[in-house]
Scaffold this active site. Structure first.
Site, PDB file in Angstrom:
ATOM      1  N   GLY A 137       0.770  -1.231   0.000  1.00 16.70           N
ATOM      2  CA  GLY A 137       0.000   0.000   0.000  1.00 16.70           C
ATOM      3  C   GLY A 137       0.801   1.280   0.000  1.00 16.70           C
ATOM      4  N   ASP A 151       3.911  -9.645  -8.349  1.00 16.24           N
ATOM      5  CA  ASP A 151       2.942  -9.710  -7.248  1.00 16.24           C
ATOM      6  C   ASP A 151       1.787 -10.627  -7.636  1.00 16.24           C
ATOM      7  OD1 ASP A 151       1.124  -9.275  -5.207  1.00 16.24           O
ATOM      8  OD2 ASP A 151       1.472  -7.115  -5.133  1.00 16.24           O
ATOM      9  N   GLY A 156       2.648   2.392  -2.489  1.00 13.90           N
ATOM     10  CA  GLY A 156       2.688   2.998  -3.816  1.00 13.90           C
ATOM     11  C   GLY A 156       3.777   2.449  -4.724  1.00 13.90           C
ATOM     12  N   LYS A 157       4.168   1.185  -4.511  1.00 15.71           N
ATOM     13  CA  LYS A 157       5.210   0.584  -5.358  1.00 15.71           C
ATOM     14  C   LYS A 157       4.792   0.561  -6.821  1.00 15.71           C
ATOM     15  CE  LYS A 157       5.151  -3.296  -3.152  1.00 15.71           C
ATOM     16  NZ  LYS A 157       4.175  -2.924  -2.121  1.00 15.71           N
ATOM     17  N   THR A 158       3.552   0.132  -7.078  1.00 16.60           N
ATOM     18  CA  THR A 158       3.089   0.042  -8.461  1.00 16.60           C
ATOM     19  C   THR A 158       3.031   1.430  -9.098  1.00 16.60           C
ATOM     20  OG1 THR A 158       1.826  -1.967  -8.003  1.00 16.60           O
ATOM     21  CG2 THR A 158       1.203  -0.718  -9.951  1.00 16.60           C
ATOM     22  N   SER A 159       2.526   2.406  -8.378  1.00 16.91           N
ATOM     23  CA  SER A 159       2.445   3.770  -8.919  1.00 16.91           C
ATOM     24  C   SER A 159       3.821   4.302  -9.292  1.00 16.91           C
ATOM     25  CB  SER A 159       1.788   4.706  -7.896  1.00 16.91           C
ATOM     26  OG  SER A 159       0.475   4.301  -7.611  1.00 16.91           O
ATOM     27  N   THR A 184      -8.057   1.140  -6.823  1.00  8.75           N
ATOM     28  CA  THR A 184      -7.337  -0.134  -6.837  1.00  8.75           C
ATOM     29  C   THR A 184      -7.686  -1.028  -5.648  1.00  8.75           C
ATOM     30  OG1 THR A 184      -5.540   0.807  -8.136  1.00  8.75           O
ATOM     31  CG2 THR A 184      -5.051  -1.189  -6.894  1.00  8.75           C
TER      32      THR A 184
END
Length: 578
Positions: free
Chosen positions: A14, A41, A16-19, A497
């Protein structure tokens, strides 16, 4: 930020790794580079953030020339891996033998090996990503990621010490020929000239603590080219709003108290955004100055909102015993919700066991002390492996000769053993719901679903090494499917998300014959009463997702406001259920 060819973005769920991984890939592509983003993931939302359906091969991202992405799908990888192992024997061996081989490849161990096999192919084989200037890995929440990063050493050590070939029957078949690839993967991870690990955190004590733990463990692996990315940093400006001042102050204090080793890393900082980072326009805003805020001229009336935790707690208490499980995407507050409900039930006089199956295990920090009527526990993988090995050797090894016992001990050194041992501990913990309340803080979604789906496969795997099956394992699935015994609480945030991820989780549970009992929408700025323009804008953004959950997805809904004081310790947790 200086960019090596390979970048990993890792951190607590949560943060913000993907962002950030997608925004970095987009910025590099806009600078004329060819970039591949890879999600490792199990609960990936890369498709949603980039706005393009993805598969297991590089797919061009619409509207972003030079940017490509793919998902390593563990289930699909396991299916392909199993077929590669079994297909050569079809039509040669009897049907019963083929069926037995397929059973050996049906457990979570195969899923993990297969996913790692795909990961190693991308990282350790230069030919696999030859056409790209940069490869960015958007990794799973930290517990899973660290396991993934340590697997090269784990499998290499096991293969090296395996004198008679890999005896973990099906899943480990053929790993010997992969030794060179795995060695290249280890070398690539620890080469600072080619690989950078970006530790992503928010300006929060728990996220920074997790980043520091990751830093230590990565350094032990020989991975030292690290950077820190602080995401979602909020500045209140000139305001008297209590929520805004608390948010800014909490972030400032967390950064000031950052562990010394972490504070010495090169650091990048990214601002708090009032809307989610879904779509290319939103991603671009992470690297560009935000425009001046213009408040909406129209008044906003949210209407009736869902109630808080108290009515849900009353319903849960009425059962008198059973298992309560908090599930959801990493970082949504599963641990906090589990701890709050456990402390509240204990305060009402019930005997409660609070435990976690999360590899990252933040429960102790959230509890910050003891409470009467409450036992806090954790499923410790190392302890469970030792217990399982001793039990198997005592039962299955008693009648073996010296050679047979040596083969069994070798089998029990494989990384598969940990999965089996942890699963058995999970089953024992659930069994405790017969005599009181057991509150389980489960791992992030992908890990949890793999754990639940693995029940039937583990029945067979346990039988392979032991003559009898524990009653706790035998009864696990019926207990999880019994709504009078197990109550699943899906925890989410009022954002795109997390809500979409929670919706997929509910669908997965439904296929497994498990119906969620309630949804909890956590950390709502709309429910906090803030009047700060930026935070109020974020509150308006939440409204559509609150309505979607309460009107379409959940049989019952609880809405928990963002807390000005961090909800840790008995007092802080009880504030959530007032």
């Amino acid at each position: 930020m200086d960019h090596t060819r390979t970048l990993f973005f890792t951190g607590k769920g949560g943060v913000g790794k993907t962002s950030l991984s997608c925004a970095t890939g987009l910025a590099l592509a806009e600078a004329g580079k060819r970039v591949l983003i890879v999600s490792t993931d199990p609960a990936s939302n890369l498709d949603e953030v980039l706005g393009t359906p993805l598969g297991q091969t590089p797919c061009a991202i619409a509207g972003a020339p030079g940017l490509f992405a793919l998902n390593i799908d563990p289930e699909a990888a396991a299916h392909d891996y199993k077929e590669r192992m079994v297909a050569p024997y079809r039509g040669i061996l009897p049907a019963a033998a083929i069926a037995s081989m397929e059973e050996q490849f049906s457990g979570a161990c195969t899923v993990e090996i297969a996913a790692f096999d795909e990961f190693a192919k991308l990282l350790g084989d230069p030919a696999a990503t030859l056409g790209f200037d940069h490869v960015i890995f958007d990794t799973a929440p930290t517990g899973h990621t660290l396991r993934l990063l340590t697997l090269p050493s784990a499998w290499t050590d096991f293969i090296a010490s395996s004198t008679g070939g890999a005896s973990c029957l099906g899943p480990l078949a053929g790993l010997e020929k992969q030794k060179a690839l795995y060695a290249a993967t280890v070398a690539q991870l620890s080469d600072p000239a080619t690989t950078t690990i970006v530790l992503v955190a928010r300006a929060e004590v728990s996220a920074l603590r997790e980043a520091e733990r990751t830093r230590h463990e990565l350094q032990d692996l020989g991975v030292r080219n690290l950077r820190l990315a602080l995401n979602g940093v909020f500045a209140a400006g000139q305001t008297g709003d209590d929520v805004a001042l608390a948010m800014e102050g909490r972030g400032r204090d967390a950064v000031a108290e950052m562990p010394a080793g972490l504070s010495l890393l090169p650091r990048d900082q990214f601002p708090f955004l009032p809307r989610g980072t879904v779509g290319l326009d939103s991603l671009q805003s992470l690297f560009r100055p935000a425009p001046a805020f213009v408040p909406s001229p129209e008044p906003f009336a949210p209407g009736r909102l869902p109630a808080g935790l108290v009515p849900l707690l009353d319903d849960l208490e009425a059962a008198g015993h059973g298992v309560i499980m908090t599930m959801g995407k990493g970082g949504v507050g599963k641990t906090t919700m589990a701890a709050a409900l456990a402390v509240a039930l204990a305060a009402r006089g019930h005997k409660v066991v609070l435990s976690t199956t999360d590899p990252a295990a933040h429960l102790a920090a959230t509890m910050a002390g003891e409470a009467s009527n409450l036992c806090v526990a954790r499923i410790d993988p190392e302890a469970e492996v030792a217990r399982y090995r001793d039990e198997v050797l005592a039962k299955a090894g008693a009648s073996l000769d010296e050679s047979g016992r040596a083969m069994l001990e070798e089998d029990l050194r494989s990384p598969c053993t940990e999965e089996i041992a942890v699963f058995r501990a999970f089953a024992r913990t659930v069994e405790g719901g017969k005599d009181g309340f057991v509150v389980l803080d489960t791992a992030p979604t992908g890990h949890t679903i793999l754990l639940l789906d693995a029940a039937e496969a583990y029945h067979r795997e346990v039988l392979r090494t032991q003559a009898d099956m524990p009653d706790a394992v035998r009864n696990l699935l019926p207990r999880l499917r019994d709504p009078s015994f197990t109550r699943i609480l899906i925890v989410t945030l009022a954002e795109a998300t997390p809500v979409h991820e929670a919706e997929r989780l509910a669908q997965d549970l439904g296929r497994a014959g498990i119906t969620p009992y309630a949804w909890v929408i956590n950390q709502s700025l709309l429910a906090s009463g803030t009047a700060h323009p930026l935070l109020a804008q974020r509150g308006r953004y939440e409204m559509a997702f609150i309505r979607k959950v309460s009107d379409e997805l959940a049989p019952r809904t609880a809405l928990v406001p963002w807390q000005a004081d961090v909800p840790v310790g008995k007092t802080g947790l009880l504030r959530l259920v007032r």
